[in-house]
Enzyme design. Structure first.
Site, mmCIF file in Angstrom:
data_model
loop_
_atom_site.group_PDB
_atom_site.id
_atom_site.type_symbol
_atom_site.label_atom_id
_atom_site.label_comp_id
_atom_site.label_asym_id
_atom_site.label_seq_id
_atom_site.Cartn_x
_atom_site.Cartn_y
_atom_site.Cartn_z
ATOM 1 N N ASN A 63 -70.691 -28.108 -9.454
ATOM 2 C CA ASN A 63 -71.479 -28.625 -10.574
ATOM 3 C C ASN A 63 -70.362 -29.545 -11.337
ATOM 4 O OD1 ASN A 63 -72.136 -29.046 -13.330
ATOM 5 N ND2 ASN A 63 -73.453 -27.170 -13.135
ATOM 6 N N ARG A 83 -63.593 -39.166 -24.034
ATOM 7 C CA ARG A 83 -62.748 -40.498 -24.636
ATOM 8 C C ARG A 83 -63.706 -41.794 -24.552
ATOM 9 N NH1 ARG A 83 -57.388 -41.604 -23.752
ATOM 10 N NH2 ARG A 83 -56.826 -43.773 -24.633
ATOM 11 N N HIS A 126 -76.466 -30.937 -14.065
ATOM 12 C CA HIS A 126 -77.384 -30.662 -15.006
ATOM 13 C C HIS A 126 -77.550 -31.251 -16.383
ATOM 14 C CE1 HIS A 126 -78.613 -26.421 -17.016
ATOM 15 N NE2 HIS A 126 -79.182 -27.546 -17.531
ATOM 16 N N ARG A 179 -78.810 -32.839 -19.767
ATOM 17 C CA ARG A 179 -79.646 -32.224 -20.876
ATOM 18 C C ARG A 179 -80.161 -33.353 -21.515
ATOM 19 N NH1 ARG A 179 -75.822 -27.978 -19.832
ATOM 20 N NH2 ARG A 179 -76.853 -26.003 -19.863
ATOM 21 N N HIS A 239 -72.998 -34.415 -21.554
ATOM 22 C CA HIS A 239 -72.272 -34.586 -20.157
ATOM 23 C C HIS A 239 -72.811 -35.439 -19.400
ATOM 24 C CE1 HIS A 239 -74.879 -30.898 -19.448
ATOM 25 N NE2 HIS A 239 -74.062 -30.316 -20.228
ATOM 26 N N GLU A 254 -80.287 -29.467 -11.900
ATOM 27 C CA GLU A 254 -80.771 -28.382 -12.516
ATOM 28 C C GLU A 254 -81.310 -28.827 -14.049
ATOM 29 O OE1 GLU A 254 -77.415 -25.041 -11.157
ATOM 30 O OE2 GLU A 254 -77.129 -26.060 -13.174
ATOM 31 N N THR A 256 -74.352 -23.751 -23.140
ATOM 32 C CA THR A 256 -74.693 -23.764 -21.712
ATOM 33 C C THR A 256 -75.821 -22.582 -21.569
ATOM 34 O OG1 THR A 256 -73.619 -23.127 -19.687
ATOM 35 C CG2 THR A 256 -72.960 -21.631 -21.444
ATOM 36 N N HIS A 260 -73.016 -19.270 -12.458
ATOM 37 C CA HIS A 260 -72.566 -19.106 -13.915
ATOM 38 C C HIS A 260 -71.521 -18.013 -14.010
ATOM 39 C CE1 HIS A 260 -73.812 -20.287 -17.962
ATOM 40 N NE2 HIS A 260 -73.116 -19.042 -18.323
ATOM 41 N N ASP A 261 -70.396 -18.601 -14.294
ATOM 42 C CA ASP A 261 -69.035 -17.755 -14.548
ATOM 43 C C ASP A 261 -68.580 -17.184 -13.330
ATOM 44 O OD1 ASP A 261 -69.053 -18.500 -17.182
ATOM 45 O OD2 ASP A 261 -69.932 -16.546 -18.005
ATOM 46 N N GLY A 318 -69.061 -24.696 -11.581
ATOM 47 C CA GLY A 318 -68.605 -25.900 -12.059
ATOM 48 C C GLY A 318 -67.400 -25.743 -13.003
ATOM 49 N N HIS A 319 -67.569 -24.894 -14.158
ATOM 50 C CA HIS A 319 -66.686 -24.911 -15.486
ATOM 51 C C HIS A 319 -65.378 -23.984 -14.631
ATOM 52 C CE1 HIS A 319 -65.060 -24.113 -19.432
ATOM 53 N NE2 HIS A 319 -64.858 -23.046 -19.058
#
Length: 237
Positions: free
Chosen positions: A7, A18, A43, A45, A50, A70, A100, A190-191, A213-214
């Site tokens: 992701n 920036r 993903h 939104r 992002h 997503e 999130t 997720h996580d 991703g994160h």
């Protein structure tokens, strides 16, 4: 092996902080694929905080692996997916104020709505997946929508893994077995991180794909992007 889809939202977040086009999400995608990732996830939104809708359009012609989009199936999102025609669309019930994703679908209450959305995507040759909590009745509800796959929401696993590794994946394993019995493919995300991905992959059967991703982007700050992706691929074998 379980496929790794990266992701890239956090890369876009860094760019947006920036302004301008550094880091470049198209170039980052090319690098990620060249390092061995088997998919790219975005993903977008509605507020485009992002990944932007234009990013999705820019990425569509250059992604050579599996492109997974997503999002919550509002009309603008559906129009974008039908325009781009990715390999997979993952439906997520995003709350507008959420930082999130923080919950899976109630596939019982939303069954008719999901059936309508999924049928439209499938008519256009797009594989569908539904983001769900590890609750058996939600898996059973998902099977009735016509979806191809589910994506297990793994935040609770990550929390439980840190506290009690032994039983942290139990509900996920049971739900994955049920989904498989119902003819569904199984994704997860997720996580998930380098710390917990090997255990999750070994404990949960029939995993087709994980979307990360994160944690992956954060780990890459220390280890480098290529090395981090290679570490995930090794742990997912």
């Amino acid at each position: 092996m379980t496929k790794l889809s990266v992701n890239i939202n956090k890369i876009a977040t860094l760019r947006n902080a920036r302004g301008g086009n550094v880091p470049n999400v198209v170039e980052a995608t090319r690098k990620i694929e060249s390092f061995g990732a088997q998919g790219i996830t975005v993903h977008p939104r509605p507020d485009e905080r992002h990944i932007r809708y234009q990013d999705v359009r820019d990425l569509a012609p250059i992604v050579t692996t599996e492109f997974n989009i997503e999002g919550k199936p509002v009309q603008d999102f559906m129009n974008l997916v039908l325009e781009v025609k990715p390999a997979q669309v993952t439906l997520v019930p995003d709350a507008e104020e959420a930082i999130t994703s923080n919950a899976g679908w109630d596939t019982i209450i939303n069954k008719e709505y999901l059936k309508e959305v999924i049928s439209e995507f499938k008519r256009n040759g797009i594989r569908t997946s539904i983001f769900v909590d590890p609750v058996e009745k939600m898996i059973e509800g998902a099977a009735e929508t016509g979806t191809d796959r589910i994506e297990l929401y793994t935040e609770q696993f990550a929390v439980d893994f840190a506290a009690n590794k032994k039983d942290s994946a139990k509900a996920y394993a049971q739900c994955s077995q049920l989904a498989h019995n119902l003819g569904l493919g199984i994704n997860a995300g997720h996580d998930l991180s380098l710390e917990n991905i090997e255990f999750f992959n070994k404990e949960v059967p029939f995993l087709d794909e994980v979307s990360i991703g994160h944690a992956l982007i954060a780990e890459a700050l220390y280890n480098g992007l290529e090395k981090t992706i290679q570490q995930y691929l090794k742990l997912l074998k």
